[in-house]
Write an enzyme that holds these catalytic residues in place. Structure first.
Site, PDB file in Angstrom:
ATOM      1  CB  CYS A   1      -0.927   0.154   1.019  1.00 47.02           C
ATOM      2  SG  CYS A   1      -2.193  -0.841   1.103  1.00 47.02           S
TER       3      CYS A   1
ATOM      4  NE  ARG B   1       4.859   1.652   0.304  1.00 40.20           N
ATOM      5  CZ  ARG B   1       6.087   1.497   0.303  1.00 40.20           C
ATOM      6  NH1 ARG B   1       6.476   2.171  -0.653  1.00 40.20           N
ATOM      7  NH2 ARG B   1       6.175   1.222   1.025  1.00 40.20           N
TER       8      ARG B   1
ATOM      9  CD1 TRP C   1      -0.552  -6.552  -3.324  1.00 41.13           C
ATOM     10  CD2 TRP C   1      -0.530  -7.026  -1.544  1.00 41.13           C
ATOM     11  NE1 TRP C   1      -0.526  -7.326  -3.520  1.00 41.13           N
ATOM     12  CE2 TRP C   1      -0.419  -8.092  -1.958  1.00 41.13           C
ATOM     13  CE3 TRP C   1      -0.698  -7.504   0.262  1.00 41.13           C
ATOM     14  CZ2 TRP C   1       0.191  -9.165  -1.490  1.00 41.13           C
ATOM     15  CZ3 TRP C   1      -0.402  -8.481   0.532  1.00 41.13           C
ATOM     16  CH2 TRP C   1      -0.101  -9.445   0.131  1.00 41.13           C
TER      17      TRP C   1
ATOM     18  CG  ASN D   1       1.581   0.557   3.961  1.00 44.38           C
ATOM     19  OD1 ASN D   1       1.568  -0.753   4.347  1.00 44.38           O
ATOM     20  ND2 ASN D   1       3.076   0.875   3.901  1.00 44.38           N
ATOM     21  N   GLY D   2      -0.536  -0.928   6.624  1.00 43.91           N
ATOM     22  CA  GLY D   2       0.125  -2.029   7.433  1.00 43.91           C
ATOM     23  C   GLY D   2      -1.194  -3.198   7.652  1.00 43.91           C
TER      24      GLY D   2
ATOM     25  CD  GLU E   1      15.841 -14.284  -9.195  1.00 43.65           C
ATOM     26  OE1 GLU E   1      15.065 -14.743  -8.089  1.00 43.65           O
ATOM     27  OE2 GLU E   1      14.955 -13.051  -9.616  1.00 43.65           O
TER      28      GLU E   1
ATOM     29  CE  LYS F   1      12.251 -12.622 -11.521  1.00 46.76           C
ATOM     30  NZ  LYS F   1      13.373 -11.431 -10.224  1.00 46.76           N
TER      31      LYS F   1
ATOM     32  CD  GLU G   1       8.624 -12.034  -9.307  1.00 40.88           C
ATOM     33  OE1 GLU G   1       9.267 -12.087  -9.674  1.00 40.88           O
ATOM     34  OE2 GLU G   1       7.483 -11.485  -8.478  1.00 40.88           O
TER      35      GLU G   1
ATOM     36  CG  HIS H   1      16.051 -38.678  -5.472  1.00 36.01           C
ATOM     37  ND1 HIS H   1      16.001 -39.527  -5.742  1.00 36.01           N
ATOM     38  CD2 HIS H   1      17.438 -37.524  -5.969  1.00 36.01           C
ATOM     39  CE1 HIS H   1      17.856 -39.854  -5.664  1.00 36.01           C
ATOM     40  NE2 HIS H   1      18.020 -38.846  -5.972  1.00 36.01           N
TER      41      HIS H   1
ATOM     42  CE  LYS I   1      10.695  -3.889  -7.288  1.00 29.91           C
ATOM     43  NZ  LYS I   1      11.457  -5.076  -7.951  1.00 29.91           N
TER      44      LYS I   1
HETATM   45  C1  F6R Z   1      11.048 -11.017  -6.656  1.00 30.25           C
HETATM   46  C2  F6R Z   1      10.610 -10.615  -6.202  1.00 30.25           C
HETATM   47  C3  F6R Z   1       9.908 -10.477  -4.677  1.00 30.25           C
HETATM   48  C4  F6R Z   1      11.624 -10.255  -4.058  1.00 30.25           C
HETATM   49  C5  F6R Z   1      10.776 -10.167  -2.947  1.00 30.25           C
HETATM   50  C6  F6R Z   1      12.087  -8.861  -1.614  1.00 30.25           C
HETATM   51  O1  F6R Z   1      11.558 -10.195  -8.387  1.00 30.25           O
HETATM   52  O2  F6R Z   1      10.583  -8.668  -6.443  1.00 30.25           O
HETATM   53  O3  F6R Z   1      10.800 -11.950  -4.579  1.00 30.25           O
HETATM   54  O4  F6R Z   1      12.814 -10.123  -4.185  1.00 30.25           O
HETATM   55  O5  F6R Z   1       9.714  -9.484  -1.654  1.00 30.25           O
HETATM   56  O6  F6R Z   1      12.212  -8.189  -1.842  1.00 30.25           O
HETATM   57  P1  F6R Z   1      13.081  -6.596  -1.717  1.00 30.25           P
HETATM   58  O7  F6R Z   1      15.137  -7.219  -2.432  1.00 30.25           O
HETATM   59  O8  F6R Z   1      12.821  -5.479  -1.638  1.00 30.25           O
HETATM   60  O9  F6R Z   1      13.573  -7.296  -0.265  1.00 30.25           O
END
Ligand code: F6R
Length: 594
Positions: A2, A28, A75, A101-102, A471, A475, A478, A494, A589
């Site tokens: 948020c 956010r 969010w 926010n929270g 990773e 990607k 998501e 396994h 984000k």
């Molecule tokens: C994946 C992604 C998330 C962040 C995770 C941690 O693309 O963006 O998995 O990596 O939420 O976020 P930070 O690095 O901001 O702590």
């Protein structure tokens, strides 16, 4: 999660401030958006939409008469994304409008009390409980908003950054903060607040980070900060404004722009942490790491994957090192009796799960090194040492350049411990490898044309290629919504191989001569079971039929180009699927709730 904004005083154009501010914060959360304006006649004008800030923009007049305003992009945590649950939330008697926010942990018991007192509620949010408890306290005795907020804060359990408008005082903007970010900006004719500096940089560069437990109000020319009824002195903090540029620069999506900024970011890190002869890390920090017998990494998501690379680097130096997912460690913190140093990695520096760990570590008085992209973030402010990623603003929800920056910084740091300058040359040639991939991205787009049809994608690798696989898989899932999993090559047989059929794609990373044969055998095992295999290799190990190959790069850095290819791949698969690449569904984000 948020985003909140607020302003009070002589703001030239309130609609523009709130809407542009919310647009800059919508990474956010983007489930709903809303704004409340308060004019000098003590009238609220509240507009809300289920949808994005762009949808909200269509509803709001270009010019609004206001003395103060608050806005929110959501969010959803408690309550679905509906109009009733969208912020700003009004208290039952209409005295307060607030944005939050929270997450309030004790909202159920508070709700029960409100219902017993005859309050009626319109939505399902914990925020509506805050608005009404505040109004209840205000009306019950003090008739003083500051005292009511102080009492409210004693009752609330959980996290909150609150911006509050009080109908009878249109020239004041109240706020309170605990465990969610909140920043104030001071200017000549108005005062502002927001979840982060982005909405504010056009209006002021005098920032104050509100600390946990602080509350107060802003007017046109006064900023009052209190904690437990006592005045707190204002402390200004700096931001590197150049790194907060949110320009799309001609790109169609932030994700593509950010992927392509990676070589620039690596160059910036090289300049920052190596002066041409020597590493420039703080000596004290290096000594702490040299003396450490036990290194513990904590992080989430993509930053967790970068931490796994860091863990490997320290292990190769012969040190005991390990990585935990922050949300797991926070509930079962493990401290060793060795000389232990914690490394906490976070792009945003605000990830709630990680901040929780940092509090535990700080309560034990132990050293924690923050690696973050966000100056003056909570993680930065509370760390023993901070190393900045210098990656510039990362807007796309999927983290890309920050991952490469994290790994680069770790490689530099570990090399600095023993003054091993060969890493500098390796990083320069890594940049050439990345530039070559940028130039050949059409080949990856062609590969994406095949891959996007699958509804199950496995990624495999061994050693650092396994980290790349993890990773890559994150990607892919998501931003494309294709089910994807990563496995160490040897683990497939396994159990997971049972899932393989002719609708399965398997991508194998092959950048290490030691494991080349083994990983190719693992891929073959899948092909034999009618799965479709795609091998991403380095040129030295490439075989006919491989899906893509990259030029040689030092083995300890090969995770970067492998992940780089996978970022493009996920990007082009998402393009094929015509989904919103920068704002994937259900995500945000900055994950500021647990
Ligand atoms: C994946 C992604 C998330 C962040 C995770 C941690 O693309 O963006 O998995 O990596 O939420 O976020 P930070 O690095 O901001 O702590």
């Amino acid at each position: 999660m948020c985003g909140i904004v607020g302003a009070v005083g002589k703001v030239k154009n309130y609609s523009k401030f709130v809407l542009d501010g919310l647009a800059s914060l919508d990474y956010r959360g983007y489930d709903s958006a809303g704004v409340s304006f308060l004019n000098n006649n003590q009238e609220f004008a509240c507009y809300k939409v289920v949808g994005t800030v762009d949808d909200l923009r269509k509803k709001i007049p270009n010019k609004v008469e206001a003395s103060s305003a608050i806005g929110h992009t959501r969010w959803a945590t408690h309550g679905q994304p509906t109009l009733n649950n969208a912020h700003p939330i009004s208290s039952m008697h209409g005295l307060f409008n607030l944005v939050h926010n929270g997450v309030i942990e004790n909202y159920r018991s508070l709700k029960k009390k409100l219902l017993e007192k005859g309050y009626t509620l319109k939505g399902e949010t914990d925020t509506e409980i805050i608005a009404n408890i505040l109004e209840y306290i205000y009306l019950k005795n003090p008739h003083d908003v500051l005292i009511a907020i102080e009492r409210l804060m004693k009752i609330l359990k959980g996290s909150y950054a609150l911006a509050i408008l009080f109908k009878e005082e249109p020239n004041k903007l109240y706020f309170a903060k605990k465990d969610s970010p909140l920043i104030i900006a001071e200017s000549e004719k108005a005062s502002y607040l927001a979840s982060d500096p982005l909405p504010l940089i056009k209006y002021s560069q005098k920032f104050i980070d509100v600390e946990d437990g602080e509350y107060g109000y802003l007017t046109k020319d006064v900023i009052r900060l209190l904690i437990n009824g006592k005045e707190v002195e204002k402390k200004y903090t700096e931001r590197n404004l150049q790194l907060l540029n949110k320009d799309l620069g001609g790109y169609s999506d932030y994700m593509l722009k950010e992927i392509e900024e990676t070589p620039q970011v690596i160059s910036r890190l090289l300049i920052k942490y190596f002066d041409g002869h020597n590493f420039t890390f703080d000596d004290y920090l290096l000594n702490e790491l040299r003396n450490a017998e036990h290194i513990t990494f904590l992080a989430c998501g993509t930053s967790y994957h970068a931490s796994l690379v860091g863990e490997r680097y320290f292990r190769l130096l012969g040190k005991r090192s390990e990585t935990f997912i922050a949300s797991e460690w926070a509930y079962e913190p493990i401290f060793s009796n060795k000389n232990q140093v914690f490394i906490l990695i976070s792009q945003s520096g605000e990830t709630a799960d990680l901040i929780k760990c940092q509090k535990i570590i700080n309560n034990r008085g132990m050293i924690n090194i923050a690696i973050t992209n966000t100056m003056a973030s909570t993680l930065d402010r509370e760390a023993t040492f901070t190393l900045y990623l210098e990656a510039g603003l990362e807007v796309a929800v999927a983290s890309t350049k920050a991952f490469s920056a994290q790994v680069t910084l770790l490689a530099l740091l570990v090399s600095a411990l023993f003054n091993n300058t060969s890493v500098i040359e390796s990083l320069h040639s890594l940049n050439n490898v990345l530039l070559n991939i940028i130039n050949r991205q059409e080949e990856i787009a062609d590969l994406a044309n095949e891959i996007y049809k699958y509804n199950l994608i496995f990624f495999i690798g061994r050693g650092s290629d396994y980290i790349a696989a993890k990773e890559a898989s994150l990607k892919m899932k998501e931003i494309t919504y294709i089910h994807s999993e990563a496995f160490p090559g040897g683990e497939l047989k396994h159990g997971p191989i049972a899932l393989v059929d002719n609708k399965t794609a398997l991508l194998a990373f092959d950048s290490d001569a030691k494991t080349d044969l083994a990983i190719r055998n693992n891929a073959k095992e899948v092909e034999t079971r009618r799965g479709h295999i795609y091998i991403i290799s380095i040129k030295e190990l490439a075989k006919e039929g491989d899906a893509f190959n990259v030029n040689f790069v030092s083995p300890n850095l090969s995770v970067i180009p492998m992940v780089y290819v996978s970022q493009y791949l996920a990007y082009y698969v998402a393009k094929n699927k015509k989904v919103n690449i920068d704002k994937p569904r259900n995500l945000a984000k900055s994950v500021t709730v647990e």
